[in-house]
Design an enzyme around this catalytic site. Structure first.
Site, PDB file in Angstrom:
ATOM      1  N   THR A 110       0.815  -1.220   0.000  1.00  6.50           N
ATOM      2  CA  THR A 110       0.000   0.000   0.000  1.00  6.50           C
ATOM      3  C   THR A 110       0.850   1.272   0.000  1.00  6.50           C
ATOM      4  O   THR A 110       1.999   1.273   0.451  1.00  6.50           O
ATOM      5  CB  THR A 110      -0.931   0.003   1.234  1.00  6.50           C
ATOM      6  OG1 THR A 110      -0.162  -0.210   2.417  1.00  6.50           O
ATOM      7  CG2 THR A 110      -1.984  -1.085   1.127  1.00  6.50           C
ATOM      8  N   PRO A 111       0.250   2.379  -0.487  1.00  7.97           N
ATOM      9  CA  PRO A 111       0.947   3.666  -0.513  1.00  7.97           C
ATOM     10  C   PRO A 111       0.711   4.454   0.773  1.00  7.97           C
ATOM     11  O   PRO A 111       0.034   3.973   1.683  1.00  7.97           O
ATOM     12  CB  PRO A 111       0.303   4.355  -1.715  1.00  7.97           C
ATOM     13  CG  PRO A 111      -1.116   3.869  -1.683  1.00  7.97           C
ATOM     14  CD  PRO A 111      -1.096   2.485  -1.096  1.00  7.97           C
ATOM     15  N   TRP A 112       1.215   5.684   0.780  1.00  6.32           N
ATOM     16  CA  TRP A 112       1.175   6.472   2.011  1.00  6.32           C
ATOM     17  C   TRP A 112      -0.007   7.436   2.039  1.00  6.32           C
ATOM     18  O   TRP A 112      -0.337   7.967   3.092  1.00  6.32           O
ATOM     19  CB  TRP A 112       2.476   7.292   2.143  1.00  6.32           C
ATOM     20  CG  TRP A 112       2.751   8.059   0.879  1.00  6.32           C
ATOM     21  CD1 TRP A 112       3.517   7.643  -0.172  1.00  6.32           C
ATOM     22  CD2 TRP A 112       2.186   9.310   0.492  1.00  6.32           C
ATOM     23  NE1 TRP A 112       3.454   8.564  -1.198  1.00  6.32           N
ATOM     24  CE2 TRP A 112       2.655   9.603  -0.806  1.00  6.32           C
ATOM     25  CE3 TRP A 112       1.332  10.226   1.114  1.00  6.32           C
ATOM     26  CZ2 TRP A 112       2.307  10.758  -1.488  1.00  6.32           C
ATOM     27  CZ3 TRP A 112       0.981  11.375   0.430  1.00  6.32           C
ATOM     28  CH2 TRP A 112       1.476  11.632  -0.850  1.00  6.32           C
ATOM     29  N   GLU A 143       0.907  11.423 -14.615  1.00  8.43           N
ATOM     30  CA  GLU A 143       0.367  11.927 -13.351  1.00  8.43           C
ATOM     31  C   GLU A 143       1.442  12.728 -12.604  1.00  8.43           C
ATOM     32  O   GLU A 143       2.535  12.220 -12.357  1.00  8.43           O
ATOM     33  CB  GLU A 143      -0.040  10.715 -12.499  1.00  8.43           C
ATOM     34  CG  GLU A 143      -0.572  11.066 -11.117  1.00  8.43           C
ATOM     35  CD  GLU A 143      -0.743   9.804 -10.247  1.00  8.43           C
ATOM     36  OE1 GLU A 143       0.226   9.042 -10.101  1.00  8.43           O
ATOM     37  OE2 GLU A 143      -1.857   9.599  -9.743  1.00  8.43           O
ATOM     38  N   GLY A 184       3.276  -0.600 -10.090  1.00  9.13           N
ATOM     39  CA  GLY A 184       2.245  -1.622 -10.263  1.00  9.13           C
ATOM     40  C   GLY A 184       2.539  -2.530 -11.447  1.00  9.13           C
ATOM     41  O   GLY A 184       2.325  -3.749 -11.368  1.00  9.13           O
ATOM     42  N   GLY A 186      -0.714   1.792  -5.699  1.00  9.84           N
ATOM     43  CA  GLY A 186       0.444   2.671  -5.792  1.00  9.84           C
ATOM     44  C   GLY A 186       0.553   3.219  -7.197  1.00  9.84           C
ATOM     45  O   GLY A 186      -0.428   3.246  -7.948  1.00  9.84           O
ATOM     46  N   SER A 187       1.752   3.621  -7.554  1.00  6.73           N
ATOM     47  CA  SER A 187       1.941   4.237  -8.866  1.00  6.73           C
ATOM     48  C   SER A 187       1.838   3.192  -9.968  1.00  6.73           C
ATOM     49  O   SER A 187       2.106   2.004  -9.744  1.00  6.73           O
ATOM     50  CB  SER A 187       3.301   4.926  -8.920  1.00  6.73           C
ATOM     51  OG  SER A 187       4.309   3.950  -8.750  1.00  6.73           O
ATOM     52  N   GLU A 228      -4.460  -1.186  -8.129  1.00  3.57           N
ATOM     53  CA  GLU A 228      -5.127   0.128  -8.094  1.00  3.57           C
ATOM     54  C   GLU A 228      -4.021   1.151  -8.273  1.00  3.57           C
ATOM     55  O   GLU A 228      -3.191   1.342  -7.373  1.00  3.57           O
ATOM     56  CB  GLU A 228      -5.841   0.360  -6.753  1.00  3.57           C
ATOM     57  CG  GLU A 228      -6.906  -0.668  -6.400  1.00  3.57           C
ATOM     58  CD  GLU A 228      -8.117  -0.622  -7.318  1.00  3.57           C
ATOM     59  OE1 GLU A 228      -8.241   0.317  -8.116  1.00  3.57           O
ATOM     60  OE2 GLU A 228      -8.923  -1.576  -7.254  1.00  3.57           O
ATOM     61  N   CYS A 260      -5.207   9.630  -5.896  1.00  2.00           N
ATOM     62  CA  CYS A 260      -5.214   9.025  -7.239  1.00  2.00           C
ATOM     63  C   CYS A 260      -6.343   9.606  -8.068  1.00  2.00           C
ATOM     64  O   CYS A 260      -6.241   9.679  -9.286  1.00  2.00           O
ATOM     65  CB  CYS A 260      -5.343   7.512  -7.127  1.00  2.00           C
ATOM     66  SG  CYS A 260      -6.735   6.998  -6.110  1.00  2.00           S
ATOM     67  N   GLU A 272       6.839   2.900   3.183  1.00  2.00           N
ATOM     68  CA  GLU A 272       7.905   3.300   4.093  1.00  2.00           C
ATOM     69  C   GLU A 272       7.674   4.711   4.629  1.00  2.00           C
ATOM     70  O   GLU A 272       8.261   5.104   5.626  1.00  2.00           O
ATOM     71  CB  GLU A 272       9.272   3.218   3.393  1.00  2.00           C
ATOM     72  CG  GLU A 272       9.411   3.978   2.079  1.00  2.00           C
ATOM     73  CD  GLU A 272       8.890   3.219   0.845  1.00  2.00           C
ATOM     74  OE1 GLU A 272       7.876   2.499   0.964  1.00  2.00           O
ATOM     75  OE2 GLU A 272       9.507   3.366  -0.219  1.00  2.00           O
TER      76      GLU A 272
HETATM   77  P1  NAD Z   1       4.639   3.739  -5.028  1.00  2.00           P
HETATM   78  O1  NAD Z   1       4.312   2.986  -6.268  1.00  2.00           O
HETATM   79  O2  NAD Z   1       5.925   4.458  -4.988  1.00  2.00           O
HETATM   80  O3  NAD Z   1       4.639   2.766  -3.758  1.00  2.00           O
HETATM   81  C1  NAD Z   1       3.513   1.993  -3.407  1.00  2.00           C
HETATM   82  C2  NAD Z   1       3.970   0.818  -2.543  1.00  2.00           C
HETATM   83  O4  NAD Z   1       4.749  -0.071  -3.336  1.00  2.00           O
HETATM   84  C3  NAD Z   1       4.869   1.211  -1.376  1.00  2.00           C
HETATM   85  O5  NAD Z   1       4.542   0.415  -0.262  1.00  2.00           O
HETATM   86  C4  NAD Z   1       6.261   0.881  -1.894  1.00  2.00           C
HETATM   87  O6  NAD Z   1       7.199   0.636  -0.887  1.00  2.00           O
HETATM   88  C5  NAD Z   1       5.976  -0.387  -2.679  1.00  2.00           C
HETATM   89  N1  NAD Z   1       6.956  -0.735  -3.718  1.00  2.00           N
HETATM   90  C6  NAD Z   1       7.842   0.062  -4.339  1.00  2.00           C
HETATM   91  N2  NAD Z   1       8.531  -0.656  -5.277  1.00  2.00           N
HETATM   92  C7  NAD Z   1       8.050  -1.925  -5.228  1.00  2.00           C
HETATM   93  C8  NAD Z   1       8.335  -3.129  -5.948  1.00  2.00           C
HETATM   94  N3  NAD Z   1       9.258  -3.168  -6.907  1.00  2.00           N
HETATM   95  N4  NAD Z   1       7.626  -4.239  -5.659  1.00  2.00           N
HETATM   96  C9  NAD Z   1       6.652  -4.214  -4.715  1.00  2.00           C
HETATM   97  N5  NAD Z   1       6.356  -3.108  -3.985  1.00  2.00           N
HETATM   98  C10 NAD Z   1       7.033  -1.977  -4.244  1.00  2.00           C
HETATM   99  O7  NAD Z   1       3.406   4.736  -4.787  1.00  2.00           O
HETATM  100  P2  NAD Z   1       3.291   5.875  -3.670  1.00  2.00           P
HETATM  101  O8  NAD Z   1       4.154   7.023  -4.006  1.00  2.00           O
HETATM  102  O9  NAD Z   1       3.387   5.280  -2.314  1.00  2.00           O
HETATM  103  O10 NAD Z   1       1.748   6.317  -3.857  1.00  2.00           O
HETATM  104  C11 NAD Z   1       1.338   7.250  -4.794  1.00  2.00           C
HETATM  105  C12 NAD Z   1       0.782   6.571  -6.037  1.00  2.00           C
HETATM  106  O11 NAD Z   1      -0.267   5.676  -5.672  1.00  2.00           O
HETATM  107  C13 NAD Z   1       0.151   7.542  -7.019  1.00  2.00           C
HETATM  108  O12 NAD Z   1       0.502   7.165  -8.335  1.00  2.00           O
HETATM  109  C14 NAD Z   1      -1.342   7.364  -6.796  1.00  2.00           C
HETATM  110  O13 NAD Z   1      -2.138   7.726  -7.911  1.00  2.00           O
HETATM  111  C15 NAD Z   1      -1.409   5.909  -6.493  1.00  2.00           C
HETATM  112  N6  NAD Z   1      -2.619   5.578  -5.735  1.00  2.00           N
HETATM  113  C16 NAD Z   1      -3.604   4.872  -6.353  1.00  2.00           C
HETATM  114  C17 NAD Z   1      -4.787   4.600  -5.682  1.00  2.00           C
HETATM  115  C18 NAD Z   1      -5.906   3.845  -6.347  1.00  2.00           C
HETATM  116  O14 NAD Z   1      -6.767   3.348  -5.631  1.00  2.00           O
HETATM  117  N7  NAD Z   1      -5.944   3.742  -7.669  1.00  2.00           N
HETATM  118  C19 NAD Z   1      -4.940   5.012  -4.357  1.00  2.00           C
HETATM  119  C20 NAD Z   1      -3.908   5.716  -3.738  1.00  2.00           C
HETATM  120  C21 NAD Z   1      -2.742   5.991  -4.435  1.00  2.00           C
END
Ligand code: NAD
Length: 510
Positions: free
Chosen positions: A179-181, A414, A262, A257-258, A279, A313, A208
């Site tokens: 999950t993201p932050w 984005e 993803g 996450g991003s 997501e 998001c 993190e």
């Molecule tokens: P991120 O992709 O940087 O990180 C998300 C999670 O993935 C974190 O826990 C991170 O530590 C982990 N991660 C990083 N690299 C990884 C890997 N190689 N394998 C597995 N896990 C890994 O995203 P972020 O900066 O935490 O969050 C912001 C992003 O999330 C934005 O793009 C936002 O649009 C998206 N988001 C989407 C939704 C949705 O429901 N569609 C909701 C909230 C946020």
């Protein structure tokens, strides 16, 4: 669940745990001046910090207050061995948990809801301190989490009669939640609540940047009757997430996450036959026709552009306006942007807080500089409070722009910041085409009084969430939440729809 007697506590871990305890105590007790109107219950943290330490640290993950830069949490990252052990423990716990009557699992969720309600102030305060949400947003997130727990306790997976068969839903096994932050409590909750109540075990890798919220939440789960190891927490960064998603014992990966991350996760999971629910990011358009109530549209668009400081998001990123209404809309948007109050998210006077990190701010500034250099015009910026502290940390004024060149990355990618661009369209057809002309497909809104246009928007816009004269970042507990194209892969969260991602169907011919 993590149990401190089940985990080796190495000297480094002890030092980290002790320093966190001290930092929390010091930090919250030193803000009795009312600037931070909450006091963290320090009971929420130290035990978990002891429990989560690793036997061979590969590094430390750190979260900082986005408004002040002050350390909030620092802890050893889970090593690949830690992650593997957590999955192993969860696999065993799954066998017991999935065998319990569903009502017994539901009772655990109800208890969790009660505890979240009991700790409302502390959890909300922690969200404000760790990810910079406004206090009201943080409180809403906590309330929504408790409500969701009660809802899932009351709406267990159902079996259905289909011809000569009874179709039942069975758990998958160990579900990984990554999950993201930006919604550090409700986003994981919408993964673990349906997964747990339907009988899965969960291994959770939080961002993190929101480790303290994850620790506090885990501590609350431990107060429930959830059997040990049914929910395992593996704090850490990208490496811990990668190792978890690649573990062959994980039956389903639920990732938010991003899009960039993803897609990497999806590729790793595709190497084996496991479920992968994504997501991801969004580049969301709000389409305003000349027949709309422009003032209402402006209210909705600005609210959706600046909520969570422009870091949702589903945030509004583009306002597409029909020629003829453009000057009215620009003026209404500019008035609202200029009325924003940028500042300390803990203060009730603030309506726009900081971006999550100084590097997020640097990215936003650099994108803005680039697009202005390419010919875009800044129409309005949220004025700063007269506070020298705002020059630091993640503070970035919300910015309204127009004239973004068609080739600029802002049209395709984005930018996770409160930047809203306005584009003019001539014909209805152009509105649908421009809105769909991005790799993403998460959310949109349409503002019009025409039933034909509303019907066309429903047909034509390639998104999973559509606001009709409402915000594009709308979401409700019982409705599906998820996107199309590069925003998601068809396993929506929300209500009973979430069971599609965490259960398998079994046709029983009886
Ligand atoms: P991120 O992709 O940087 O990180 C998300 C999670 O993935 C974190 O826990 C991170 O530590 C982990 N991660 C990083 N690299 C990884 C890997 N190689 N394998 C597995 N896990 C890994 O995203 P972020 O900066 O935490 O969050 C912001 C992003 O999330 C934005 O793009 C936002 O649009 C998206 N988001 C989407 C939704 C949705 O429901 N569609 C909701 C909230 C946020």
């Amino acid at each position: 669940m993590l149990e401190h007697d089940a985990i080796l506590v190495e000297p480094l871990g002890l030092v980290v745990a002790a320093s966190i305890w001290w930092l929390y105590f010091e930090r919250w007790s030193s803000h009795a001046d009312g600037r931070h109107p909450f006091r963290l219950s320090i009971d929420l943290l130290p035990l978990d910090l002891m429990a989560m330490t690793t036997d061979a640290s590969t590094g430390v993950v750190t979260s900082r207050n986005p408004a002040t830069g002050a350390l909030v949490a620092e802890t050893a990252a889970s090593t690949p061995n830690d992650v593997a052990r957590a999955v192993g423990r969860a696999s065993e716990a799954y066998l017991r948990w999935s065998g319990l009557p569903p009502q017994a699992r539901a009772a655990v969720l109800v208890r969790f809801a009660e505890l979240v309600e009991r700790e409302r102030d502390e959890l909300a305060g922690l969200i404000v301190a760790e990810v910079g949400k406004l206090r009201a947003e943080a409180e809403a997130e906590v309330d929504w989490t408790a409500l969701s727990a009660r809802w899932y306790a009351e709406h267990l997976p159902r079996s259905e009669r289909r011809g000569g068969a009874t179709v039942i839903r069975r758990p998958l096994g160990v579900v990984a939640a990554v999950t993201p932050w930006n919604a550090p409590l409700i986003t994981p909750a919408w993964k673990w609540l349906p997964a747990l109540v339907s009988g899965n075990a969960v291994v959770w890798k939080p961002s993190e940047l929101s480790t303290a919220v994850a620790l506090a939440t885990t501590k609350l789960w431990r107060e429930t009757d959830l059997p040990d190891h049914v929910l395992e927490l593996v704090p850490g960064g990208a490496e811990a997430g990668r190792v978890l998603c690649e573990d062959p014992r994980v039956a389903a990966v639920h990732f938010t996450g991003s899009t960039e991350t993803g897609l990497r996760v999806a590729a790793a999971v595709a190497a084996r036959s496991a479920r992968c629910a994504l997501e991801l990011g969004g580049l969301n358009s709000a389409i305003v026709f000349a027949d709309a109530d422009v003032e209402r549209a402006a209210d909705c668009i600005v609210a959706a552009a600046v909520a969570v400081n422009g870091q949702k998001c589903t945030s509004a990123r583009r306002a597409l306006v029909e020629r003829g209404a453009d000057e009215r809309l620009l003026s209404a948007l500019a008035t609202r942007f200029e009325a924003l109050r940028l500042g300390d998210p803990a203060s009730p006077a603030t309506t726009l807080g900081p971006l999550i990190t100084p590097s997020a701010r640097a990215r936003a500034e650099s994108a803005l500089k680039r697009v202005v250099g390419a010919g875009a015009e800044i129409v309005a910026r949220a004025p700063s409070l007269d506070d020298p502290g705002l020059d630091e940390a993640g503070f970035f004024p919300a910015t309204l722009i127009r004239g973004v060149p068609p080739t600029d990355p802002l049209r395709r990618c984005e930018l996770f910041a409160p930047v809203l661009s306005v584009e003019i369209f001539e014909r209805d057809e152009d509105a649908w085409r421009i809105a769909n002309d991005t790799p993403y497909g998460l959310a949109a809104a349409v503002y019009t009084t025409s039933p034909e246009r509303i019907a066309a928007a429903q047909d034509r816009l390639e998104v999973g969430v559509l606001g009709v004269n409402r915000r594009c970042d709308s979401a409700e507990l019982e409705a599906p939440f998820g996107g199309a194209k590069a925003s998601g892969n068809g396993f929506p969260e929300g209500g009973e729809y979430a069971y599609g991602g965490v259960t398998m169907l079994k046709a029983v011919y009886d």
